[in-house]
Design a protein around this motif. Structure first.
Motif, PDB file in Angstrom:
ATOM      1  N   ARG A 139       4.510  -9.588  -6.507  1.00  9.66           N
ATOM      2  CA  ARG A 139       3.128  -9.719  -6.035  1.00  9.66           C
ATOM      3  C   ARG A 139       2.677  -8.456  -5.307  1.00  9.66           C
ATOM      4  NH1 ARG A 139       1.856 -14.529  -1.988  1.00  9.66           N
ATOM      5  NH2 ARG A 139       2.750 -15.701  -3.732  1.00  9.66           N
ATOM      6  N   ASN A 140       3.539  -7.925  -4.453  1.00  9.31           N
ATOM      7  CA  ASN A 140       3.183  -6.703  -3.729  1.00  9.31           C
ATOM      8  C   ASN A 140       3.023  -5.516  -4.668  1.00  9.31           C
ATOM      9  OD1 ASN A 140       2.977  -7.689  -1.098  1.00  9.31           O
ATOM     10  ND2 ASN A 140       5.180  -7.562  -0.762  1.00  9.31           N
ATOM     11  N   MET A 141       3.856  -5.468  -5.714  1.00  8.98           N
ATOM     12  CA  MET A 141       3.746  -4.353  -6.649  1.00  8.98           C
ATOM     13  C   MET A 141       2.483  -4.449  -7.489  1.00  8.98           C
ATOM     14  SD  MET A 141       5.375  -1.631  -7.053  1.00  8.98           S
ATOM     15  CE  MET A 141       5.346  -0.202  -8.128  1.00  8.98           C
ATOM     16  N   TYR A 142       2.079  -5.670  -7.859  1.00 12.42           N
ATOM     17  CA  TYR A 142       0.828  -5.828  -8.594  1.00 12.42           C
ATOM     18  C   TYR A 142      -0.341  -5.262  -7.775  1.00 12.42           C
ATOM     19  CZ  TYR A 142       3.451  -9.222 -11.453  1.00 12.42           C
ATOM     20  OH  TYR A 142       4.373  -9.848 -12.257  1.00 12.42           O
ATOM     21  N   LYS A 143      -0.326  -5.531  -6.479  1.00  9.37           N
ATOM     22  CA  LYS A 143      -1.393  -5.011  -5.616  1.00  9.37           C
ATOM     23  C   LYS A 143      -1.310  -3.486  -5.505  1.00  9.37           C
ATOM     24  CE  LYS A 143      -0.604  -7.792  -2.030  1.00  9.37           C
ATOM     25  NZ  LYS A 143      -0.800  -8.431  -0.705  1.00  9.37           N
ATOM     26  N   GLY A 144      -0.091  -2.970  -5.382  1.00 10.80           N
ATOM     27  CA  GLY A 144       0.075  -1.521  -5.307  1.00 10.80           C
ATOM     28  C   GLY A 144      -0.389  -0.825  -6.573  1.00 10.80           C
ATOM     29  N   ILE A 145      -0.053  -1.402  -7.745  1.00 10.43           N
ATOM     30  CA  ILE A 145      -0.492  -0.838  -9.025  1.00 10.43           C
ATOM     31  C   ILE A 145      -2.014  -0.853  -9.124  1.00 10.43           C
ATOM     32  CG2 ILE A 145      -0.543  -1.282 -11.520  1.00 10.43           C
ATOM     33  CD1 ILE A 145       2.362  -2.337 -11.197  1.00 10.43           C
ATOM     34  N   SER A 146      -2.617  -1.962  -8.725  1.00  5.45           N
ATOM     35  CA  SER A 146      -4.081  -2.066  -8.803  1.00  5.45           C
ATOM     36  C   SER A 146      -4.763  -1.070  -7.873  1.00  5.45           C
ATOM     37  CB  SER A 146      -4.520  -3.497  -8.473  1.00  5.45           C
ATOM     38  OG  SER A 146      -4.006  -4.407  -9.428  1.00  5.45           O
ATOM     39  N   TYR A 161       0.828  -1.207   0.000  1.00  2.00           N
ATOM     40  CA  TYR A 161       0.000   0.000   0.000  1.00  2.00           C
ATOM     41  C   TYR A 161       0.864   1.260   0.000  1.00  2.00           C
ATOM     42  CZ  TYR A 161       0.675  -0.949   5.026  1.00  2.00           C
ATOM     43  OH  TYR A 161       1.214  -1.236   6.263  1.00  2.00           O
ATOM     44  N   HIS A 162       2.103   1.180   0.519  1.00  2.00           N
ATOM     45  CA  HIS A 162       3.020   2.306   0.349  1.00  2.00           C
ATOM     46  C   HIS A 162       3.267   2.539  -1.142  1.00  2.00           C
ATOM     47  CE1 HIS A 162       4.815   1.295   4.555  1.00  2.00           C
ATOM     48  NE2 HIS A 162       3.878   2.217   4.665  1.00  2.00           N
ATOM     49  N   ALA A 163       3.521   1.451  -1.881  1.00  2.00           N
ATOM     50  CA  ALA A 163       3.728   1.569  -3.328  1.00  2.00           C
ATOM     51  C   ALA A 163       2.492   2.139  -4.004  1.00  2.00           C
ATOM     52  CB  ALA A 163       4.066   0.202  -3.920  1.00  2.00           C
ATOM     53  N   GLY A 164       1.307   1.717  -3.531  1.00  2.00           N
ATOM     54  CA  GLY A 164       0.068   2.219  -4.114  1.00  2.00           C
ATOM     55  C   GLY A 164      -0.054   3.716  -4.012  1.00  2.00           C
ATOM     56  N   TYR A 165       0.218   4.282  -2.821  1.00  2.00           N
ATOM     57  CA  TYR A 165       0.047   5.733  -2.751  1.00  2.00           C
ATOM     58  C   TYR A 165       1.257   6.510  -3.231  1.00  2.00           C
ATOM     59  CZ  TYR A 165       1.649   5.397   2.257  1.00  2.00           C
ATOM     60  OH  TYR A 165       2.321   5.158   3.431  1.00  2.00           O
TER      61      TYR A 165
END
Length: 458
Positions: free
Chosen positions: A271-278, A53-57
């Motif tokens: 995997r974590n980055m895919y979630k962050g991108i989404s 979620y850090h990557a997401g924002y």
């Protein structure tokens, strides 16, 4: 009741602990690959520490800026309803897809590539490095020129709304913003900006909400018979406006630092980055569409290129939107300084010393001060917001977000024929979009240069 509350809290604590245990198990089962050659430096101390979620924002902050939101109604107006919706929806799908492709290459060759240029170099060789460096610097510098102009104009608009005869100029507000950014630039890396970028993401969502609400209210107050949605002007103007609108939409999905953001994510990084991108694109798609549709519906072809300036009031709400715009830009600006800072820090830093040693601290101050002086001078000289949006989108973000990811993926992975055909089509199509977008942007820059003087107080 107290017992129930304690039990609920305990159960909540168990859930949180279970989630942490799952993350820890994932990290052990899918450990981070070692860093690639020459990637250990003072700028890399944050590697593998962040959550998805850090990557997401981080991504939401870099992409969904007020400078990206506010021109979308204008872009829709230049393309009309069908053209605007089609260009936008394809843009969302393609950049989401390309971001996933790029994230899948993060550990190409069994090592982590923590910079876009290093990943391109590992796959394509020297031309991959230098083409990425060129487009990344064009996009990063161009983006910051654009959003610094927006921040200065927003601050001036607030000032003039309460002090109409005040003596301060646009250039003074641009310089004040630069001073704040110089202070924040002393933070060492992207991961150290995570709290600021969380605030920026919240500001971005709030800006989109306030802008959408103001568009609906304004649209209801206007005489709808006076609002037109057809194209106006001669053929040349209509064509160049459509070209510039395509560049503007490309700008709205601009992200030059996805590998750098992915470097901050803990294992399993893909995997974590895919979630962050989404997470980031879910926010972006919904809020962009809301701002674009309501702004174009409200004002039609007459919508201002920065939609907030189309609103007649209430003044407190317009001021709130502008304050939120400035708040978001503070965080976004910092993300886009980092590729340039790091480019010079790799050359001049003493990597065996602490990031804030006397030499490294002094070197960072010199690099960041020089950057701020150069960018701020350009902003003060030619503060033409919408022209820079289209130009940066066309020649900076289009190659990095729409073209290069599919080229890298095709070079790095063996895929089926239909997949190669799809990726080749995307690369060719968006190369054409970049070219026509640049043509439209240059047309309006030349045209506006005839009207305004250097250092114009717009």
């Amino acid at each position: 009741m107290l017992k129930d509350t304690i039990d609920d809290t305990a159960r909540g604590g168990h859930v949180m602990q279970a989630l942490k245990d799952v993350e820890a198990a994932d990290s052990k089962q899918f450990p981070l690959a070692p860093l690639g050659e020459k990637q250990q430096s003072i700028t890399q101390a944050h590697i593998g520490k962040g959550n998805w979620y850090h990557a997401g924002y981080h991504l939401a902050t870099t992409i969904a800026t007020p400078a990206a939101y506010a021109p979308l109604p204008w872009a829709f107006a230049m393309l009309t309803w069908p053209g605007g919706l089609i260009a936008f929806l394809i843009g969302v799908a393609v950049t989401w897809y390309n971001s996933i492709l790029l994230a899948s290459l993060h550990e190409y060759g069994g090592v982590r590539h923590t910079r876009y240029k290093d990943l391109a170099g590992a796959i394509l060789g020297k031309w991959g490095v230098w083409s990425t460096v060129f487009f990344q610097q064009v996009a990063s510098l161009g983006n910051n020129i654009t959003i610094q102009i927006v921040a200065g104009q927003a601050a001036k608009a607030i000032y003039k709304s309460y002090l109409p005869d005040g003596p301060m100029t646009l250039q003074q507000f641009i310089i004040i913003f630069a001073a704040l950014q110089l202070l924040l630039s002393q933070l060492p890396n992207i991961h150290s900006l995570r709290q600021l970028n969380l605030l920026s993401t919240c500001a971005s969502l709030s800006f989109a909400t306030v802008t959408t609400a103001l568009s609906i209210v304004s649209g209801k107050e206007l005489d709808r018979s006076t609002v037109t949605y057809g194209l106006e002007g001669d053929y040349n103007l209509v064509l160049m406006s459509a070209f510039a609108a395509l560049g503007t939409i490309a700008f709205s999905f601009g992200d030059t630092v996805l590998p750098e953001v992915q470097a901050t994510v803990k294992a399993p990084s893909q995997r974590n980055m895919y979630k962050g991108i989404s997470l980031a694109y879910s926010i972006i798609a919904v809020t962009y569409l809301a701002v674009a549709i309501t702004g174009y519906w409200a004002f039609g072809y007459a919508v201002n290129p920065f939609v907030v300036y189309s609103f007649a009031g209430p003044q407190w709400a317009v001021t709130l939107a502008l304050v939120l715009a400035i708040t978001q830009i503070v965080g976004c600006y910092q993300i886009y300084t980092r590729p340039t800072y790091e480019f010079f820090e790799i050359i001049f830093a003493h990597h065996d010393e602490h990031p804030v040693s006397l030499w490294n601290g002094s070197m960072r101050l010199i690099i960041t001060t020089t950057y701020m002086v150069v960018v701020t001078t350009i902003c003060c000289m030619i503060p033409f917001f919408i022209d820079f949006v289209a130009l940066v989108g066309a020649i900076g973000f289009t190659p990095l977000d729409f073209v290069l990811p599919v080229l890298l993926f095709m070079a790095a992975r063996k895929t089926s024929l239909w997949w190669k055909v799809l990726n080749t089509f995307l690369a060719v199509a968006y190369t054409a979009v970049g070219i026509v977008g640049a043509v439209g942007a240059f047309y309006f820059i030349v045209d506006h240069a005839k009207t305004y003087k250097l250092f114009a107080d717009l």
